[in-house]
Design a protein around this motif. Sequence first.
Motif, PDB file in Angstrom:
ATOM      1  N   ASP A  54       5.091 -50.554 -24.810  1.00 53.17           N
ATOM      2  CA  ASP A  54       4.879 -49.254 -24.434  1.00 53.17           C
ATOM      3  C   ASP A  54       6.140 -48.456 -24.610  1.00 53.17           C
ATOM      4  O   ASP A  54       6.096 -47.456 -25.405  1.00 53.17           O
ATOM      5  CB  ASP A  54       4.159 -48.959 -23.236  1.00 53.17           C
ATOM      6  CG  ASP A  54       2.669 -49.240 -23.622  1.00 53.17           C
ATOM      7  OD1 ASP A  54       2.089 -49.316 -24.618  1.00 53.17           O
ATOM      8  OD2 ASP A  54       2.017 -49.427 -22.351  1.00 53.17           O
ATOM      9  N   GLU A  55       7.288 -48.834 -24.070  1.00 51.99           N
ATOM     10  CA  GLU A  55       8.350 -48.091 -23.822  1.00 51.99           C
ATOM     11  C   GLU A  55       9.242 -48.238 -25.309  1.00 51.99           C
ATOM     12  O   GLU A  55      10.068 -47.279 -25.532  1.00 51.99           O
ATOM     13  CB  GLU A  55       9.270 -48.978 -22.758  1.00 51.99           C
ATOM     14  CG  GLU A  55       8.871 -48.839 -21.409  1.00 51.99           C
ATOM     15  CD  GLU A  55       9.740 -49.286 -20.457  1.00 51.99           C
ATOM     16  OE1 GLU A  55      10.519 -50.128 -20.783  1.00 51.99           O
ATOM     17  OE2 GLU A  55       9.504 -48.791 -19.128  1.00 51.99           O
ATOM     18  N   LEU A  56       8.684 -48.996 -26.340  1.00 50.98           N
ATOM     19  CA  LEU A  56       9.538 -49.053 -27.491  1.00 50.98           C
ATOM     20  C   LEU A  56       8.792 -47.727 -28.281  1.00 50.98           C
ATOM     21  O   LEU A  56       9.580 -47.294 -29.129  1.00 50.98           O
ATOM     22  CB  LEU A  56       9.196 -50.316 -28.279  1.00 50.98           C
ATOM     23  CG  LEU A  56       9.636 -51.449 -28.075  1.00 50.98           C
ATOM     24  CD1 LEU A  56       9.095 -52.806 -28.937  1.00 50.98           C
ATOM     25  CD2 LEU A  56      11.257 -51.613 -28.342  1.00 50.98           C
ATOM     26  N   ARG A 128       8.293 -66.277 -23.476  1.00 49.40           N
ATOM     27  CA  ARG A 128       9.110 -64.919 -23.474  1.00 49.40           C
ATOM     28  C   ARG A 128       9.813 -65.206 -25.060  1.00 49.40           C
ATOM     29  O   ARG A 128      10.054 -64.129 -25.718  1.00 49.40           O
ATOM     30  CB  ARG A 128      10.369 -65.162 -22.514  1.00 49.40           C
ATOM     31  CG  ARG A 128       9.774 -64.683 -21.185  1.00 49.40           C
ATOM     32  CD  ARG A 128      10.648 -64.660 -20.095  1.00 49.40           C
ATOM     33  NE  ARG A 128      10.179 -64.449 -18.954  1.00 49.40           N
ATOM     34  CZ  ARG A 128       9.757 -65.312 -18.062  1.00 49.40           C
ATOM     35  NH1 ARG A 128       9.852 -66.482 -18.119  1.00 49.40           N
ATOM     36  NH2 ARG A 128       9.327 -64.929 -16.803  1.00 49.40           N
ATOM     37  N   GLU A 129      10.479 -66.442 -25.426  1.00 47.47           N
ATOM     38  CA  GLU A 129      11.223 -66.471 -26.660  1.00 47.47           C
ATOM     39  C   GLU A 129      10.240 -66.152 -27.768  1.00 47.47           C
ATOM     40  O   GLU A 129      10.593 -65.715 -28.898  1.00 47.47           O
ATOM     41  CB  GLU A 129      11.691 -67.818 -26.429  1.00 47.47           C
ATOM     42  CG  GLU A 129      12.952 -67.729 -25.693  1.00 47.47           C
ATOM     43  CD  GLU A 129      13.499 -69.381 -25.704  1.00 47.47           C
ATOM     44  OE1 GLU A 129      13.262 -70.151 -26.267  1.00 47.47           O
ATOM     45  OE2 GLU A 129      14.339 -69.515 -24.775  1.00 47.47           O
ATOM     46  N   LYS A 130       8.960 -66.729 -27.650  1.00 45.52           N
ATOM     47  CA  LYS A 130       7.971 -66.669 -28.843  1.00 45.52           C
ATOM     48  C   LYS A 130       7.565 -65.238 -28.982  1.00 45.52           C
ATOM     49  O   LYS A 130       7.679 -64.671 -30.242  1.00 45.52           O
ATOM     50  CB  LYS A 130       6.928 -67.307 -28.699  1.00 45.52           C
ATOM     51  CG  LYS A 130       5.869 -67.244 -29.419  1.00 45.52           C
ATOM     52  CD  LYS A 130       5.811 -67.852 -30.888  1.00 45.52           C
ATOM     53  CE  LYS A 130       5.712 -69.018 -30.940  1.00 45.52           C
ATOM     54  NZ  LYS A 130       5.827 -69.622 -32.190  1.00 45.52           N
ATOM     55  N   LEU A 131       7.179 -64.423 -27.803  1.00 47.30           N
ATOM     56  CA  LEU A 131       7.064 -63.110 -28.005  1.00 47.30           C
ATOM     57  C   LEU A 131       8.283 -62.123 -28.516  1.00 47.30           C
ATOM     58  O   LEU A 131       7.942 -61.369 -29.261  1.00 47.30           O
ATOM     59  CB  LEU A 131       6.326 -62.494 -26.704  1.00 47.30           C
ATOM     60  CG  LEU A 131       5.113 -62.929 -26.153  1.00 47.30           C
ATOM     61  CD1 LEU A 131       4.639 -62.733 -24.898  1.00 47.30           C
ATOM     62  CD2 LEU A 131       4.276 -62.043 -27.275  1.00 47.30           C
ATOM     63  N   SER A 132       9.346 -62.621 -27.897  1.00 44.05           N
ATOM     64  CA  SER A 132      10.324 -61.664 -28.115  1.00 44.05           C
ATOM     65  C   SER A 132      10.784 -61.745 -29.662  1.00 44.05           C
ATOM     66  O   SER A 132      10.953 -60.793 -30.287  1.00 44.05           O
ATOM     67  CB  SER A 132      11.707 -62.147 -27.687  1.00 44.05           C
ATOM     68  OG  SER A 132      11.661 -61.693 -26.216  1.00 44.05           O
ATOM     69  N   LEU A 135       7.354 -60.377 -31.760  1.00 50.79           N
ATOM     70  CA  LEU A 135       7.322 -58.791 -31.651  1.00 50.79           C
ATOM     71  C   LEU A 135       8.586 -58.039 -32.416  1.00 50.79           C
ATOM     72  O   LEU A 135       8.387 -57.014 -33.123  1.00 50.79           O
ATOM     73  CB  LEU A 135       7.309 -58.565 -30.324  1.00 50.79           C
ATOM     74  CG  LEU A 135       6.129 -58.728 -29.501  1.00 50.79           C
ATOM     75  CD1 LEU A 135       5.951 -58.300 -28.165  1.00 50.79           C
ATOM     76  CD2 LEU A 135       4.688 -57.963 -30.043  1.00 50.79           C
ATOM     77  N   SER A 136       9.704 -58.827 -32.410  1.00 49.97           N
ATOM     78  CA  SER A 136      10.622 -58.275 -33.103  1.00 49.97           C
ATOM     79  C   SER A 136      10.568 -58.220 -34.579  1.00 49.97           C
ATOM     80  O   SER A 136      10.943 -57.267 -35.282  1.00 49.97           O
ATOM     81  CB  SER A 136      12.049 -58.980 -32.756  1.00 49.97           C
ATOM     82  OG  SER A 136      12.441 -58.810 -31.580  1.00 49.97           O
ATOM     83  N   LYS A 137       9.977 -59.249 -35.080  1.00 44.26           N
ATOM     84  CA  LYS A 137       9.679 -59.481 -36.555  1.00 44.26           C
ATOM     85  C   LYS A 137       8.698 -58.253 -37.030  1.00 44.26           C
ATOM     86  O   LYS A 137       8.885 -57.588 -37.895  1.00 44.26           O
ATOM     87  CB  LYS A 137       9.330 -60.858 -36.906  1.00 44.26           C
ATOM     88  CG  LYS A 137       9.041 -60.921 -38.545  1.00 44.26           C
ATOM     89  CD  LYS A 137       8.722 -62.383 -38.700  1.00 44.26           C
ATOM     90  CE  LYS A 137       8.310 -62.747 -40.177  1.00 44.26           C
ATOM     91  NZ  LYS A 137       8.071 -64.106 -40.613  1.00 44.26           N
ATOM     92  N   VAL A 138       7.875 -58.421 -36.275  1.00 44.28           N
ATOM     93  CA  VAL A 138       6.672 -57.438 -36.613  1.00 44.28           C
ATOM     94  C   VAL A 138       6.966 -55.916 -36.307  1.00 44.28           C
ATOM     95  O   VAL A 138       6.589 -55.131 -37.299  1.00 44.28           O
ATOM     96  CB  VAL A 138       5.341 -57.815 -35.934  1.00 44.28           C
ATOM     97  CG1 VAL A 138       4.235 -56.441 -35.791  1.00 44.28           C
ATOM     98  CG2 VAL A 138       4.819 -59.095 -36.162  1.00 44.28           C
ATOM     99  N   VAL A 144      12.983 -57.471 -26.409  1.00 42.64           N
ATOM    100  CA  VAL A 144      13.409 -58.667 -25.486  1.00 42.64           C
ATOM    101  C   VAL A 144      12.324 -58.601 -24.507  1.00 42.64           C
ATOM    102  O   VAL A 144      12.142 -57.465 -23.620  1.00 42.64           O
ATOM    103  CB  VAL A 144      14.835 -58.275 -25.093  1.00 42.64           C
ATOM    104  CG1 VAL A 144      15.238 -59.518 -24.013  1.00 42.64           C
ATOM    105  CG2 VAL A 144      15.799 -58.412 -26.071  1.00 42.64           C
ATOM    106  N   VAL A 145      11.534 -59.615 -24.254  1.00 43.84           N
ATOM    107  CA  VAL A 145      10.560 -59.812 -23.254  1.00 43.84           C
ATOM    108  C   VAL A 145      11.275 -60.769 -22.143  1.00 43.84           C
ATOM    109  O   VAL A 145      11.586 -61.806 -22.387  1.00 43.84           O
ATOM    110  CB  VAL A 145       9.220 -60.685 -23.666  1.00 43.84           C
ATOM    111  CG1 VAL A 145       8.456 -60.786 -22.553  1.00 43.84           C
ATOM    112  CG2 VAL A 145       8.723 -60.050 -24.904  1.00 43.84           C
TER     113      VAL A 145
END
Length: 146
Positions: A54-56, A128-132, A135-138, A144-145
């Motif tokens: 949301d903050e992004l 955390r690493e998977k989501l970071s 989500l960074s790619k998409v 950073v989660v």
Amino acid sequence: MRRTFTPLSSGALRRSAALLSSCSSSCAGMNGFTNSTYNNRAEDFIDRVGTVVDELDSPLVEDTNFGDSVLSIETKQHGTFVMNKQAPKLQLWLASPLSGPHHYDMVEDEAAEGGCRWVSERDGHDLREKLSAELSKVLETTVVVE
């Protein structure tokens, strides 16, 4: 309708007591966590992920929704990430449009944000690493989660 109960034999009582005393992680939680600890940490983690997205305020995020222990992050180009609690298994589950389904166990780690890490039951990677990374790619920005 009347129900009748037949008392257990002493052998059945001993087997029941042995079964209860041998109960491991499913009774206390993963690695000795209690179910309330699992619930609190899982809810906190899911909430933190939703807050990060949301903050992004990314134009590539169509919608985020968090309710009933389920977080959905709908992206404009790649599909929807869904993360939810699986309380019976004391896990978090992730459905990713990039890498498919994953199941994560809670592992105590006082150095980690929230006092635990979420580790894949399949190959040991960190949620955390998977989501970071995904989500960074998409979202085409650094995410950073924690």
